[in-house]
Design a protein around this motif. Structure first.
Motif, PDB file in Angstrom:
ATOM      1  N   ARG A 129       0.918  -1.000  -0.005  1.00 17.05           N
ATOM      2  CA  ARG A 129       0.016  -0.003  -0.036  1.00 17.05           C
ATOM      3  C   ARG A 129       0.709   1.200   0.134  1.00 17.05           C
ATOM      4  N   PRO A 130       0.800   1.970  -0.988  1.00 16.86           N
ATOM      5  CA  PRO A 130       1.570   3.434  -0.970  1.00 16.86           C
ATOM      6  C   PRO A 130       1.245   4.278   0.070  1.00 16.86           C
ATOM      7  N   ALA A 131       2.321   4.816   0.805  1.00 17.62           N
ATOM      8  CA  ALA A 131       2.002   5.625   1.954  1.00 17.62           C
ATOM      9  C   ALA A 131       2.212   7.091   1.502  1.00 17.62           C
ATOM     10  N   SER A 132       1.206   7.924   2.122  1.00 19.84           N
ATOM     11  CA  SER A 132       1.501   9.577   1.976  1.00 19.84           C
ATOM     12  C   SER A 132       1.790   9.912   3.069  1.00 19.84           C
ATOM     13  N   GLY A 133       2.560  11.117   3.284  1.00 18.21           N
ATOM     14  CA  GLY A 133       2.973  11.834   4.385  1.00 18.21           C
ATOM     15  C   GLY A 133       2.018  12.923   4.542  1.00 18.21           C
ATOM     16  N   PRO A 134       1.948  13.618   5.726  1.00 21.84           N
ATOM     17  CA  PRO A 134       1.286  14.797   5.969  1.00 21.84           C
ATOM     18  C   PRO A 134       1.261  15.739   4.637  1.00 21.84           C
ATOM     19  N   LEU A 135       2.494  16.111   4.151  1.00 21.40           N
ATOM     20  CA  LEU A 135       2.441  17.015   3.135  1.00 21.40           C
ATOM     21  C   LEU A 135       2.292  16.385   1.790  1.00 21.40           C
ATOM     22  N   GLU A 136       2.182  15.256   1.486  1.00 24.92           N
ATOM     23  CA  GLU A 136       1.932  14.629   0.306  1.00 24.92           C
ATOM     24  C   GLU A 136       0.444  14.294   0.000  1.00 24.92           C
ATOM     25  N   ILE A 137      -0.394  14.630   0.912  1.00 29.54           N
ATOM     26  CA  ILE A 137      -1.781  14.218   0.771  1.00 29.54           C
ATOM     27  C   ILE A 137      -2.481  15.441  -0.203  1.00 29.54           C
ATOM     28  N   SER A 138      -3.664  14.847  -0.934  1.00 33.88           N
ATOM     29  CA  SER A 138      -4.241  15.744  -1.846  1.00 33.88           C
ATOM     30  C   SER A 138      -5.201  16.707  -1.007  1.00 33.88           C
ATOM     31  N   ARG A 139      -5.291  17.963  -1.955  1.00 33.85           N
ATOM     32  CA  ARG A 139      -6.199  18.792  -1.088  1.00 33.85           C
ATOM     33  C   ARG A 139      -7.445  18.341  -0.733  1.00 33.85           C
ATOM     34  N   SER A 140      -8.061  17.627  -1.438  1.00 39.90           N
ATOM     35  CA  SER A 140      -9.521  17.228  -1.016  1.00 39.90           C
ATOM     36  C   SER A 140      -9.182  16.464   0.319  1.00 39.90           C
ATOM     37  N   THR A 141      -8.192  15.720   0.421  1.00 38.73           N
ATOM     38  CA  THR A 141      -8.014  14.885   1.458  1.00 38.73           C
ATOM     39  C   THR A 141      -7.739  15.650   2.940  1.00 38.73           C
TER      40      THR A 141
END
Length: 635
Positions: free
Chosen positions: A34-46
């Motif tokens: 599962r690809p993980a995203s850091g707090p700075l990498e998440i999308s605007r909608s998220t």
């Protein structure tokens, strides 16, 4: 043609592969699929989904802080225990100030999502029990239960915002968050009063439940980013929680509240066993708390190293005094209109709306100005005097005061205190490295929480003592003792008294409430004087968090700032890099005690349990180092 054969120049561990643990094994909990995203990498909608979820929870938390005041006459009259009604406020605030510091560690154990939803569950369960309470004791216990989660909602949301935004953008984002907090503080009274008049006070609790489900759903779906750092098992992290400090703090504040209630609300003599035991218990537990925090606790709640620095101490004192002023006014301002002017609960609650509007506007204004100028001292100095002006106008209220004064006198209080709280939070955080953001946040919230409890408890004790004196001075008849007790126990009884007695009771209430307003004015003036020595600091000067390095490469422990640390304004404010025995820490050595319960030994947030929070990462494959903190507010 590019060769795919490995060479001697290739790293042994390919980039993006999970690092080895201390036992040189890949953790079983690592999810490589599962690809993980850091707090700075998440999308605007998220990101907006996360903010919506946590801000709805903030609204509910602050709403419950001020929901009770306009409902007190109805609740106390139904249970006939008006002199115990202050516990409905202090029990919630006691739980908030005691359990709030623990949520910094729960963010590590359960993940941001797990900690936030734990707080949301406690709050929602407490609200549900409040709606079905059949006696005052059960209602007080339910309020305490909801307070356990209420403070956690504010802490976890602050940590989440700190994850996602830079220091400069964080001020604006926190100001927008304060709009929801301000709406909760301001509309709690009107909402409680209107619902009490229309449907009964129980529905003021039960009607909040749909918002709990909405917040829970938004955070469940969106709050799934990962945070960098070394993995720790939940068992290891739970061992480091300062249980002794938390329990002694709870016992200290609770015993003080019990003493004030027994001595002043109940009017028991100094020789009474309850008064003596509560006072002695408070003294012993207070000493025990400081011993635990200064010498025993491995990761103390209080963060003693901040007590050695001038700025954090001044910010803590300001937070305590501002919170005391705020809650003294919020809890007794509606009572003025209900008892002295004999208005209904809805009208009394609506008088708090200007305070809510002021809080929201002040938060946005402070955040915008700090975001625009990168400074905070000037706006604090100019607008920080508004709360004192407001409390003086409130204390001058009389029965014949015009509508402009009675409706607008509280507005400057909300605006000024919103500016103060926003600027003081940034003034504290800008002097700390990013690894200590949770430490600073918890430090400020601890003093603010104690101030909230103190404001309600002290003002209630002052009010009851003054009311008893004023009633005895005015009422002289054979059944005076019984009548005075009934008037103190049920505020609604005032409206049913004969005209001559009603006038005397109204005058007694007016003088007693006015004494509370004078107390609030003294608190806010002292808070302004405390903030004067706090210097300005450019918000763009906040250094970035350094990547975690192995112990043998990192040099001396970074747990305490050095004299050359750019976060420290002067050598006098530096914390020497020494262990508990005063010995210098050698490179690679681990100190015996850490900064506080919010700080990990690696100077980063420990990773959370992947079983609950779903925002944890045991590997570094998708780590997002916080070295490029230039995220815009609308990213």
């Amino acid at each position: 043609m590019v060769s795919l054969r490995p060479s001697e120049n290739d790293p042994l561990i390919p980039r993006g592969s999970p690092p080895l643990t201390n036992n040189h094994e890949v953790p079983k909990s690592a999810d490589l699929r599962r690809p993980a995203s850091g707090p700075l990498e998440i999308s605007r909608s998220t990101r907006y989904g996360i903010l919506a979820g946590i801000w709805i929870a903030n609204f509910l938390s602050t709403l419950n802080q001020t929901l009770v005041p306009t409902m007190l006459p109805s609740i106390s009259s139904e249970f006939n225990q008006s002199n115990q009604a202050s516990w409905l406020g202090t029990s919630y605030l006691l739980a908030t100030c005691t359990f709030t510091p623990l949520y910094g560690r729960l963010c590590n154990v359960l993940g941001r999502k797990g900690a936030h939803q734990t707080a949301l569950t406690f709050t929602g369960l407490g609200i549900l029990l409040c709606g079905f309470s059949r006696n005052m004791e059960t209602l007080i216990l339910a309020r305490f239960l909801s307070g356990i989660g209420g403070g956690g909602l504010l802490t976890t949301s602050s940590i989440v915002v700190s994850d996602m935004y830079s220091m400069r953008s964080r001020g604006l984002t926190q100001s927008i968050a304060s709009i929801f907090g301000g709406m909760g503080l301001g509309f709690g009274g009107p909402f409680g009063g209107i619902i009490t008049d229309w449907l009964g006070w129980r529905w003021a609790f039960l009607l909040q439940l749909p918002l709990f489900f909405i917040s829970f759903g938004l955070t469940s779906y969106n709050l799934c980013y990962v945070t960098p750092g070394k993995g720790k098992s939940a068992k290891e992290v739970l061992k480091r929680i300062d249980y002794g400090g938390s329990f002694s703090l709870l016992l200290t504040v609770g015993s003080i509240l019990l003493f004030l209630s027994a001595r002043y609300n109940e009017g028991l003599p100094w020789s009474n066993t309850m008064v003596i035991v509560s006072l002695v218990t408070a003294s012993i537990s207070c000493v025990a708390f400081f011993i635990m925090e200064l010498f025993v606790a491995r990761e103390p709640v209080l963060a003693p190293f901040l007590l050695k620095q001038k700025i954090p101490v001044l910010v803590g004192m300001s937070n305590f005094l501002v919170a005391s002023c705020n809650f003294s006014i919020i809890y007794f301002f509606p009572m003025w209109f209900q008892v002295v002017l004999l208005t209904n609960a809805s009208t009394a609650g609506l008088h708090l709306v200007p305070n809510s509007v002021g809080l929201s506007l002040g938060s946005v204004f402070a955040g915008y100005m700090m975001h625009k100028t990168g400074k905070y001292k000037m706006i604090n100095a100019v607008f920080g005097c508004l709360p004192f002006i407001s409390t003086v106008m409130i204390a001058s209220l009389r029965e014949d005061s015009g509508p402009y004064l009675s409706w607008l006198c509280i507005a400057p209080l909300g605006f000024g205190n919103a500016v103060v709280l926003q600027t003081m939070l940034i003034a504290l955080l800008v002097r700390l490295p990013e690894s200590q953001m949770a430490v600073g946040t918890g430090f400020g919230q601890l003093f603010r929480g104690i101030g909230q409890v103190g404001g309600v408890a002290i003002s209630s004790a002052l009010f009851q003592a003054k009311l008893d004196t004023e009633l005895r001075r005015r009422i002289h008849r054979p059944d005076a003792e019984e009548l005075i007790l009934k008037i103190r126990q049920s505020a609604r009884l005032v409206n049913t008294l004969p005209l001559d007695l009603r006038k005397k009771a109204q005058e007694s209430y007016a003088v007693s409430i006015n004494a509370v307003f004078v107390f609030a004015a003294c608190c806010t003036m002292l808070a302004y004087l405390v903030r004067v020595p706090i210097p300005d600091k450019d918000l763009d000067s906040q250094p970035k968090q350094q990547d975690a390095a192995p112990a043998e490469e990192s040099g001396p422990s970074s747990l305490a700032p050095s004299i050359n640390d750019p976060f420290i304004d002067s050598p006098d404010e530096a914390v020497e890099n020494e262990d508990d025995d005063g010995q210098h820490i050698l490179p690679g050595a681990v100190p015996h005690r850490r900064l506080s319960a919010f700080e990990s030994v690696d100077s980063v947030m420990d990773l959370e349990s992947d079983l609950v929070g779903e925002s944890a990462r045991k590997t570094g494959a998708h780590s997002s180092p916080r070295k490029n903190r230039t995220t815009k507010i609308d990213k």
